[in-house]
Write an enzyme that holds these catalytic residues in place. Structure first.
Site, PDB file in Angstrom:
ATOM      1  N   HIS A  74      11.674   9.100   6.350  1.00 51.34           N
ATOM      2  CA  HIS A  74      11.423   8.548   5.020  1.00 51.34           C
ATOM      3  C   HIS A  74      10.541   9.488   4.201  1.00 51.34           C
ATOM      4  CE1 HIS A  74       9.017   6.225   2.099  1.00 51.34           C
ATOM      5  NE2 HIS A  74      10.193   5.698   1.819  1.00 51.34           N
ATOM      6  N   CYS A 131      18.374  51.127   4.748  1.00 52.80           N
ATOM      7  CA  CYS A 131      17.511  49.952   4.875  1.00 52.80           C
ATOM      8  C   CYS A 131      16.081  50.445   5.054  1.00 52.80           C
ATOM      9  CB  CYS A 131      17.949  49.066   6.042  1.00 52.80           C
ATOM     10  SG  CYS A 131      18.283  49.917   7.582  1.00 52.80           S
TER      11      CYS A 131
END
Length: 819
Positions: A438, A771
């Site tokens: 919840h 990279c």
């Protein structure tokens, strides 16, 4: 006999209703009827039941003469006055509970309940009695959980009592407050009641699932939460459930109803791209005696240590989620349960997902802490935001009036009664619950950072003290002591122009990839395995393969604890690595993801659990036993086989053919050939055709550039590692403060090697990318690489957009010059 119009009927069976009937039977009943009528033929099982209609509710209120009294009680209500809200809400509910249901309506309900019982071949069927508001479960608002549900209701009297309690719950404090905030008139909304056959998950398992990732809005994954017993425990957030992620595209690509298989479904691929074990400390079961129909009991320690849901069953549930989402045409929030009596799964509820369906996908928000502080609690992060303020510990709903706007709510667990204060909190921290609890669902809808499942926040956090709750650091959320400054970067993605050179990403941590993948990209140029091994596996692979060589008791105990519940220790390594890698690969699908095989140095390997027994001491580990040289060594070869098997699973068993492989620190072409033979031997086949596995070499040693023609004969391309190439070209260790000032990727010698590598790859018609930090740190390096015709640049996610803007401007400038 006079035919009663549908909108005047007190009772409608599921087979009589569908999505068009929300006004008659509420969202929950309408959805159940729609699925019952249309999805059962596709294999989705839905327990039968009936709706006590909105007309019946209005008839009850009118015949009892209590409508005007309710209006009078609610007049002058201020929902921000929590004491007044509680008092008026209680008076309305008592008014409804004290009223008498008309005899003809009571007779209709009892007669229909008897028919449902007879259909189930029971004298008094156990049913779930749930509320179904006529405006609930809309894509832009969720009324779910605001009204009451009652489980294991058996007998005519109990069904009538539960029905009236559901009707009264239309006026819970949280429902009243929510309607006011959303601009709904209390009397424009009526309440229908669901009466549905119970699925006997009290002796089995249940949970919830979303057809979309609840944190990032990533649409290609189904998120499943599972725990023991009745599903209320997961929904209410009282339990930390097991978590599964299933990748939808390859799940659907390989599913068949024709193959002979258990439960009629056959899956070519098993793309479970993530699994997290929950504690599952309690469960809800039937209560055979006493006033309550259900009760909470502890689970056994051995149950807590293993996954309650089988992988094959996770695939079935995920497939059903896909069918439901496809039918409704929108992301869905679904409740499921396993019946212990029939061993069959059922869908007991489905509603539209209400958070990410409303997101503006063109605006990217990134929250960043200015620094990290002392961690006083941690748990599962919900969302990716940061909140700070004074901590307020609230033990139960009776204390919520003490809560002030802007405070951080710290509690055991929340339920819908807490929503009036949740919406004014700067952050929420709970001891219990998972991503579908919840607290998690409501905080997402409200856009409030939330950390659930901390276990001990109410003990470690002091009420009144300033704290910072950060959900911006991956799967784990951290509560820091004090108020730590943070900033919010907002980027309008719609204004970013694509570049000619492909901009890829460098990724190490799987926990953030669903967010990172939403940044414009052409895939992943470097996916590192090291963080997966370090954070999720934690144990040296050779310590798993040669457990008897691990001598000290504490280390052996750690390894046993981590591998508990796995078939063997090798499977633990393989499956955990496959999960981590597959989550990265799936996030960027169908774009290519180049996965670099492990490149720990010996001193880094030694820091893994059990690593000290298998690693040598090296004076200069950076130039020692690492990369390709390690893979074919007799001392490490068996561990490399585990790594290859993990990547084989990603491509072959999960169907993620967009994965490519990179070999780091390959010193000679001869080493490259030996490693490629091993990869093939260990089952990671290159294959042929459009799905052929590409194997890239990391170009980070001067020998890679000088012998580029030889390397490119055996590999499918180069990925330049600018960091190591710069160090080895200039002969320095950039971590050494004595020579760090010399380290510079712009050095002419480094640039010359970059140019040579690109030219060699172009000549061989092979892939060439880079990279490293150079293109983002130095715009002139990025421009230099564009001039050389490099295919791609891989950048850290936080620097992609900045570099994209720079390169886009440079490419446009070049284009103008050509004209």
């Amino acid at each position: 006999m006079t035919q009663v119009a549908r909108d005047k009927k007190n009772i409608l069976w599921f087979r009589e209703v569908g999505n068009k009937d929300v006004g008659l039977v509420g969202g929950k009943n309408a959805s159940l009827g729609e699925m019952y009528n249309n999805l059962r033929r596709k294999g989705v099982q839905v327990p039968n039941g009936f709706a006590i209609t909105a007309h019946a509710y209005r008839y009850f209120i009118q015949s009892a003469g209590i409508g005007d009294k309710i209006k009078k009680i609610l007049s002058g209500l201020d929902t921000h006055n929590l004491k007044q809200l509680a008092e008026k809400g209680h008076r309305v509910r008592e008014t409804i509970l004290g009223a008498e249901i008309p005899k003809d309506l009571e007779a209709d309900i009892i007669q229909t309940y008897r028919k449902l019982s007879k259909e189930a071949k029971r004298s008094q069927l156990d049913v779930a009695v749930r509320s179904s508001a006529t405006a609930e479960d809309l894509p832009d608002a969720s009324f779910a959980g605001q009204q009451e549900s009652f489980l294991n209701i058996k007998g005519e009297y109990e069904v009538m009592l539960a029905t009236k309690r559901c009707m009264a719950s239309l006026f819970t404090n949280r429902a009243i407050s929510y309607r006011v905030d959303k601009g709904f008139n209390h009397f424009d909304i009526a309440l229908s009641v669901v009466v549905q056959r119970m699925v006997r998950s009290d002796e089995a398992i249940s949970g919830v699932m979303f057809s979309i990732d609840t944190e990032s809005g990533f649409q290609n994954a189904v998120l499943i939460n599972a725990s023991y017993g009745l599903g209320e425990m997961v929904v209410q957030g009282k339990v930390d459930p097991d978590e599964f992620y299933v990748f939808k595209p390859t799940l659907l690509e390989g599913v068949s109803l024709k193959k002979k298989a258990k439960k009629g479904l056959w899956f070519k691929y098993a793309p479970i791209i993530g699994k997290t074990l929950g504690s599952k400390k309690i469960k809800m079961i039937y209560s055979p005696e006493g006033a309550e129909s259900v009760r909470e009991v502890p689970t056994l320690p051995r149950e807590q240590k293993v996954f309650c849901l089988k992988e094959r069953d996770a695939l079935q549930l995920a497939y059903w989620a896909c069918l439901i989402e496809d039918y409704y045409g929108k992301p869905m929030d679904i409740e499921w349960a396993l019946d212990s009596k029939t061993n069959e799964f059922y869908i007991v509820q489905a509603r539209p997902e209400t958070v990410h369906s409303q997101d503006n996908k063109k605006i990217l928000e990134e929250y960043k802490l200015s620094k990290r502080g002392k961690i006083i609690a941690e748990g599962v992060s919900v969302g990716s935001r940061i909140g700070a303020g004074k901590a307020k510990l609230i033990k139960n709903a009776s204390e919520i009036s003490k809560f002030n706007k802007g405070e951080v709510l710290v509690t055991e667990v929340t339920d819908p009664d807490w929503e009036p204060i949740m919406k004014i909190a700067s952050a929420i921290v709970t001891n219990s619950g998972g991503r579908t609890s919840h607290a998690a669902i409501v905080s997402r809808e409200l856009g409030i950072p939330c950390i659930v499942g901390t276990q001990n926040a109410t003990q470690t956090i002091k009420s009144g003290k300033e704290i910072t709750a950060s959900c911006a650091e991956g799967e784990r959320g951290y509560v820091y002591e004090g108020k730590i400054p943070f900033k919010i970067n907002r980027t309008d993605l719609s204004k970013l122009k694509p570049t000619k050179v492909k901009l890829m990403q460098i990724v190490a941590d799987p926990s953030m990839v669903f967010d990172y993948a939403q940044i414009p990209n052409s895939g992943v140029g470097l996916a590192r395995e090291e963080m997966i091994i370090l954070n999720h596996i934690k144990v040296h692979p050779l310590a798993l393969l040669n457990f008897n060589e691990v001598k000290d008791a504490p280390t052996r105990a750690k390894i046993k604890e981590l591998t508990y519940g796995w078939k063997n220790r090798e499977e633990f390594f393989v499956k955990k690595l496959a999960e981590g890698v597959s989550k990265i690969v799936a996030a960027y699908w169908p774009n290519p993801v180049i996965v670099r095989m492990s490149d720990f140095k010996s001193n880094e390997y030694a820091n893994l659990i059990g690593g000290k027994y298998f690693e040598p001491h090296e004076e200069n580990p950076m130039l020692g036993w690492r990369g390709a040289s390690r893979y074919y060594s007799e001392k490490y070869k068996a561990a490399f086989a585990l790594e290859c098997e993990a990547l084989r699973i990603v491509r072959e068993d999960m169907g993620l053919k967009n994965m490519q492989v990179m070999i780091p620190f390959c010193r000679t072409p001869e080493e490259g050939k030996e490693v490629l033979q091993l990869i093939n031997k260990f089952g990671l086949k290159r294959g042929s055709g459009k799905d052929r596995l590409k194997i890239i070499a990391m170009c980070e040693i001067p020998s890679n550039v000088l012998l580029a023609d030889e390397f490119l004969k055996i590999f499918d391309g180069f990925s330049i590692g600018s960091n190591d190439l710069t160090q080895l070209t200039l002969g320095l260790d950039r971590d050494s403060g004595l020579v760090a000032h010399i380290y510079d990727e712009r050095n002419p010698a480094v640039k010359q090697l970059l140019e040579m590598a690109i030219k060699a790859a172009k000549k061989a018609k092979k892939y060439i990318g880079i990279c490293g930090q150079a293109p983002s740190d130095f715009p002139e390096i990025a421009e230099f690489l564009v001039d050389q015709g490099i295919d791609s640049m891989a950048l850290t996610p936080d620097s992609v957009m900045k570099t994209m803007v720079n390169i886009s401007k440079y490419e446009a400038k070049k284009k103008r010059k050509k004209k």
